[in-house]
Design an enzyme around this catalytic site. Structure first.
Site, PDB file in Angstrom:
ATOM      1  CG  ASP A   1      -1.816   1.226   1.262  1.00 31.56           C
ATOM      2  OD1 ASP A   1      -2.887   1.154   0.642  1.00 31.56           O
ATOM      3  OD2 ASP A   1      -1.447   2.255   1.877  1.00 31.56           O
TER       4      ASP A   1
ATOM      5  CE1 TYR B   1       0.781   7.814   2.435  1.00 31.56           C
ATOM      6  CE2 TYR B   1       1.148   5.520   1.838  1.00 31.56           C
ATOM      7  CZ  TYR B   1       0.367   6.498   2.423  1.00 31.56           C
ATOM      8  OH  TYR B   1      -0.828   6.131   3.008  1.00 31.56           O
TER       9      TYR B   1
ATOM     10  CE  LYS C   1      -3.611   4.673   0.459  1.00 25.72           C
ATOM     11  NZ  LYS C   1      -2.196   4.560   0.821  1.00 25.72           N
TER      12      LYS C   1
ATOM     13  CG  HIS D   1      -4.525   9.728   0.140  1.00 28.48           C
ATOM     14  ND1 HIS D   1      -3.189   9.572  -0.136  1.00 28.48           N
ATOM     15  CD2 HIS D   1      -4.674   9.319   1.423  1.00 28.48           C
ATOM     16  CE1 HIS D   1      -2.557   9.100   0.924  1.00 28.48           C
ATOM     17  NE2 HIS D   1      -3.444   8.946   1.888  1.00 28.48           N
TER      18      HIS D   1
HETATM   19  P1  NAD Z   1       0.665   1.491  11.941  1.00 28.26           P
HETATM   20  O1  NAD Z   1      -0.527   1.525  12.823  1.00 28.26           O
HETATM   21  O2  NAD Z   1       0.847   0.385  10.978  1.00 28.26           O
HETATM   22  O3  NAD Z   1       1.932   1.613  12.915  1.00 28.26           O
HETATM   23  C1  NAD Z   1       3.239   1.593  12.423  1.00 28.26           C
HETATM   24  C2  NAD Z   1       4.200   1.837  13.582  1.00 28.26           C
HETATM   25  O4  NAD Z   1       3.903   0.946  14.662  1.00 28.26           O
HETATM   26  C3  NAD Z   1       5.641   1.560  13.185  1.00 28.26           C
HETATM   27  O5  NAD Z   1       6.254   2.694  12.637  1.00 28.26           O
HETATM   28  C4  NAD Z   1       6.257   1.147  14.503  1.00 28.26           C
HETATM   29  O6  NAD Z   1       6.600   2.281  15.267  1.00 28.26           O
HETATM   30  C5  NAD Z   1       5.128   0.433  15.205  1.00 28.26           C
HETATM   31  N1  NAD Z   1       5.124  -1.041  14.973  1.00 28.26           N
HETATM   32  C6  NAD Z   1       4.929  -1.719  13.811  1.00 28.26           C
HETATM   33  N2  NAD Z   1       4.966  -3.042  14.020  1.00 28.26           N
HETATM   34  C7  NAD Z   1       5.178  -3.212  15.341  1.00 28.26           C
HETATM   35  C8  NAD Z   1       5.302  -4.360  16.163  1.00 28.26           C
HETATM   36  N3  NAD Z   1       5.197  -5.595  15.658  1.00 28.26           N
HETATM   37  N4  NAD Z   1       5.531  -4.174  17.485  1.00 28.26           N
HETATM   38  C9  NAD Z   1       5.622  -2.927  18.014  1.00 28.26           C
HETATM   39  N5  NAD Z   1       5.495  -1.800  17.292  1.00 28.26           N
HETATM   40  C10 NAD Z   1       5.277  -1.936  15.964  1.00 28.26           C
HETATM   41  O7  NAD Z   1       0.733   2.937  11.249  1.00 28.26           O
HETATM   42  P2  NAD Z   1       0.667   3.591   9.823  1.00 28.26           P
HETATM   43  O8  NAD Z   1       1.943   3.474   9.112  1.00 28.26           O
HETATM   44  O9  NAD Z   1       0.120   4.943  10.077  1.00 28.26           O
HETATM   45  O10 NAD Z   1      -0.460   2.787   9.044  1.00 28.26           O
HETATM   46  C11 NAD Z   1      -0.198   1.672   8.221  1.00 28.26           C
HETATM   47  C12 NAD Z   1      -0.358   2.004   6.758  1.00 28.26           C
HETATM   48  O11 NAD Z   1      -1.650   2.535   6.503  1.00 28.26           O
HETATM   49  C13 NAD Z   1       0.561   3.137   6.265  1.00 28.26           C
HETATM   50  O12 NAD Z   1       1.903   2.728   6.111  1.00 28.26           O
HETATM   51  C14 NAD Z   1      -0.123   3.508   4.982  1.00 28.26           C
HETATM   52  O13 NAD Z   1       0.167   2.554   3.969  1.00 28.26           O
HETATM   53  C15 NAD Z   1      -1.592   3.426   5.407  1.00 28.26           C
HETATM   54  N6  NAD Z   1      -2.129   4.749   5.802  1.00 28.26           N
HETATM   55  C16 NAD Z   1      -3.094   5.315   5.031  1.00 28.26           C
HETATM   56  C17 NAD Z   1      -3.625   6.542   5.349  1.00 28.26           C
HETATM   57  C18 NAD Z   1      -4.704   7.133   4.504  1.00 28.26           C
HETATM   58  O14 NAD Z   1      -5.030   8.320   4.673  1.00 28.26           O
HETATM   59  N7  NAD Z   1      -5.270   6.389   3.584  1.00 28.26           N
HETATM   60  C19 NAD Z   1      -3.180   7.234   6.490  1.00 28.26           C
HETATM   61  C20 NAD Z   1      -2.200   6.634   7.282  1.00 28.26           C
HETATM   62  C21 NAD Z   1      -1.699   5.394   6.936  1.00 28.26           C
END
Ligand code: NAD
Length: 275
Positions: free
Chosen positions: A43, A48, A73, A106
């Site tokens: 994704d 990004y 997106k 998005h």
């Molecule tokens: P997430 O909830 O996936 O959290 C990621 C963070 O959690 C990492 O940077 C790390 O600090 C921690 N983490 C990850 N794995 C872990 C583990 N096993 N144990 C402990 N800590 C851990 O956050 P995200 O990146 O905001 O969301 C995931 C994906 O969603 C993004 O990368 C993106 O692709 C998507 N996203 C989309 C939008 C949108 O507006 N459509 C907005 C935000 C994110």
């Protein structure tokens, strides 16, 4: 890996790899690690700034294209009919692909008022076979209702902020009613405290799993698509190793009770960045 079938028959892995906040020069390594760990869905997004790095990892992996599911997106400043068509082409170029599996708008930016014409351009991209499915992100019941009412085309997916602190039960019910798959962003609450919630500890202990694995399992058992992000190889592996155990009804209920409306990201009703 478990799959979900979208409302146009396209099959999508239920768990994928998110790359928000991964710089382009690190994206190739992170995505390569994820593909080696077994992820097949990636994704990314224009904003990004790492579509090229994702594309390099995909090319280097040499996997059959049909085994991969690539989402990108449309960024807010590219909304509008013609701008959407141009932005899509540029995104494909950066990815080095001739089609994506899912193209998402998005944000709706209701205050700007261009999401209906943007969606009509995305329908053309879909009709041309250059996106196997089209969907939206950060849409609300109100913006989805207008989109469907004015175009008659139901998005395959709505990718929304969803985690135990923001369970989005109302929006999920609307999605179920209309055949829209719910895809959960920031599923781990961006690693900002959710994983330390005291309610998760006993559940993780009971199953011999980590809090992150318990939370990801909760998303999967709700039937949602989930796209956790990490650049740490051990966590990338941990986050996909969630198919060998099951939460029971009491676990699901206890996690469901954590919903307190906390958003880690912007509110879709008001967010208009890049307009
Ligand atoms: P997430 O909830 O996936 O959290 C990621 C963070 O959690 C990492 O940077 C790390 O600090 C921690 N983490 C990850 N794995 C872990 C583990 N096993 N144990 C402990 N800590 C851990 O956050 P995200 O990146 O905001 O969301 C995931 C994906 O969603 C993004 O990368 C993106 O692709 C998507 N996203 C989309 C939008 C949108 O507006 N459509 C907005 C935000 C994110």
């Amino acid at each position: 890996m478990q799959n979900v079938t979208l409302n146009n028959g396209v099959v999508m892995p239920q768990l994928g790899f998110g790359v928000w906040q991964v710089p382009d020069d690190e994206a190739q390594t992170a995505v390569t690690t994820a593909l080696q760990a077994g992820y097949r869905s990636i994704d990314t997004a224009r904003i990004y700034d790492n579509e090229a790095g994702v594309g390099r990892a995909i090319a280097a992996a040499g996997l059959p294209r049909e085994e991969l599911f690539v989402t990108t997106k449309l960024w807010n400043s590219d909304q509008g009919h013609d701008a959407t068509l141009r932005a899509f082409d540029a995104g494909l170029d950066r990815l080095g692909l001739d089609h994506v599996d899912l193209y998402l708008m998005h944000w709706p930016m209701p205050g700007v008022g261009k999401y209906v014409e943007t969606w009509q351009a995305m329908e053309k991209i879909y009709a041309d076979g250059r996106a196997r499915a089209i969907g939206v992100s950060n849409f609300t019941v109100e913006t989805l209702t207008r989109l469907i009412g004015e175009t008659g085309v139901v998005p395959a997916v709505n990718q929304i902020e969803l985690h135990p602190y923001l369970a989005q039960n109302g929006l999920r019910a609307f999605h179920d009613e209309h055949g829209i798959a719910t895809e959960d962003w920031s599923p781990l609450g961006q690693g900002k405290g959710l994983l330390d919630d005291p309610a998760l500890k006993p559940i993780a202990g009971k199953h011999g799993r980590t809090a992150a694995q318990v939370v990801l399992r909760w998303h999967l058992q709700l039937g949602n698509i989930v796209i956790p992000k990490s650049v740490t190889p051990s966590r990338i592996e941990e986050n996909i190793d969630v198919f060998g155990f099951e939460l029971d009804a009491a676990d699901m209920r206890a996690i469901g009770e954590l919903d307190n409306g906390t958003r880690f990201g912007p509110d879709p009703e008001t967010f208009a960045a890049g307009a």
